[in-house]
Scaffold this active site. Structure first.
Site, PDB file in Angstrom:
ATOM      1  N   LYS A 151      57.123  27.456  43.020  1.00 23.32           N
ATOM      2  CA  LYS A 151      55.817  27.970  43.456  1.00 23.32           C
ATOM      3  C   LYS A 151      54.745  26.981  43.033  1.00 23.32           C
ATOM      4  O   LYS A 151      54.698  26.562  41.870  1.00 23.32           O
ATOM      5  CB  LYS A 151      55.573  29.333  42.817  1.00 23.32           C
TER       6      LYS A 151
HETATM    7  C1  R5P Z   1      50.092  33.741  37.575  1.00 23.73           C
HETATM    8  O1  R5P Z   1      50.341  33.104  36.596  1.00 23.73           O
HETATM    9  C2  R5P Z   1      51.149  34.291  38.346  1.00 23.73           C
HETATM   10  O2  R5P Z   1      52.268  33.483  38.340  1.00 23.73           O
HETATM   11  C3  R5P Z   1      50.830  34.688  39.754  1.00 23.73           C
HETATM   12  O3  R5P Z   1      51.991  35.274  40.238  1.00 23.73           O
HETATM   13  C4  R5P Z   1      50.447  33.567  40.678  1.00 23.73           C
HETATM   14  O4  R5P Z   1      49.388  32.842  40.167  1.00 23.73           O
HETATM   15  C5  R5P Z   1      50.110  34.075  42.088  1.00 23.73           C
HETATM   16  O5  R5P Z   1      49.035  34.927  42.046  1.00 23.73           O
HETATM   17  P1  R5P Z   1      47.619  34.498  42.645  1.00 23.73           P
HETATM   18  O6  R5P Z   1      47.781  34.487  44.125  1.00 23.73           O
HETATM   19  O7  R5P Z   1      46.663  35.551  42.185  1.00 23.73           O
HETATM   20  O8  R5P Z   1      47.300  33.135  42.126  1.00 23.73           O
END
Ligand code: R5P
Length: 240
Positions: A151
């Site tokens: 990710k």
């Molecule tokens: C944050 O550390 C998490 O891994 C979240 O799952 C990730 O950042 C995705 O969430 P957002 O779209 O709010 O950034």
């Protein structure tokens, strides 16, 4: 993928104060939920059939150095909770870079024994430049060391070089809340430029209409809908 794991280091994030009331109704529109075992056990009913990506790294809060994480979930519990993947934060360039990389490689080794893949989540420190060069470095290191998928954040300039130089699938992380059309445009571009999917949290649950937004994002990812068409869908669902 709908990300609601933010509480593991920042507590009751805006929009996630009542996951039972505000998030459960959205789950039907997601393929996958990304969350912690605490929320999975205490709030998500067993009738939910969406696949689960379990946050397994942790140990720090926003009050301390975030890169100082450990593995915070035993493998047996991931199996017991029937998760489809385990997510580990990797802080390339961070103070505890090595420790976070080893957390990931350990989960790859342990998870592989049980057929459960590891999602490496590239975390960017405050002082780091969010550019293609950094994300190529971070994603490639995670892939070379065994992450099954990764990710990472979208960048306007050169995202396609990040997906092209990473041999495993990339999932786009959403990041801070943007106006809805901008968030849909970002998701659209990410998928067009090689991302296999998106993992969005704040841009969904902090939207004026989370239910409309998740359906619009789904249209972009699954139906290749343009941002403009998806925004029309957002507006229609929001006003229903
Ligand atoms: C944050 O550390 C998490 O891994 C979240 O799952 C990730 O950042 C995705 O969430 P957002 O779209 O709010 O950034």
């Amino acid at each position: 993928m709908l990300a609601v794991d933010h509480g593991y280091f920042q507590g009751p994030t805006t929009g996630l104060e009542r996951i039972d009331i505000n998030i459960l109704p959205l789950v039907q529109h997601a393929d996958t939920l990304m969350l912690t075992r605490g929320i999975l056990r205490s709030i998500v009913p067993s009738s939910v059939s969406q696949s689960i990506v379990l946050r397994v790294s942790g140990g720090t809060s926003i009050l301390k150095e975030l890169s100082n994480e450990e593995i915070a979930v035993d493998m047996e519990d991931s199996i017991r909770l029937n998760v489809c993947a385990m997510a580990v934060q990797v802080f390339i360039g961070g103070e505890y870079e090595r420790q976070s990389i080893i957390n990931m490689t350990k989960m790859v080794d342990i998870g592989t024994r049980y057929g459960i893949p590891t999602l490496a989540v590239t975390a960017v420190g405050k002082d780091m430049t969010r550019d293609a060069r950094y994300f190529r470095l971070a994603t490639r290191i995670c892939a070379e060391l065994g992450a099954h998928y990764i990710k990472t954040y979208y960048i306007e300039d050169g995202f396609e070089t990040v997906t092209a130089s990473c041999p495993v699938p990339i999932v786009m992380a959403g990041g801070k809340k943007l106006p809805e059309l901008d968030a849909l445009t970002m998701a659209y571009r990410a998928v067009q430029e090689g991302a296999s999917g998106v993992d969005m949290g704040r841009n969904i649950f902090q939207s004026e209409s989370p239910a409309a937004m998740i359906q619009a994002v789904k249209a972009v990812v699954h139906d290749n809908e343009t941002p403009e068409k998806a925004f029309e869908l957002y507006t229609t669902v929001k006003n229903e």
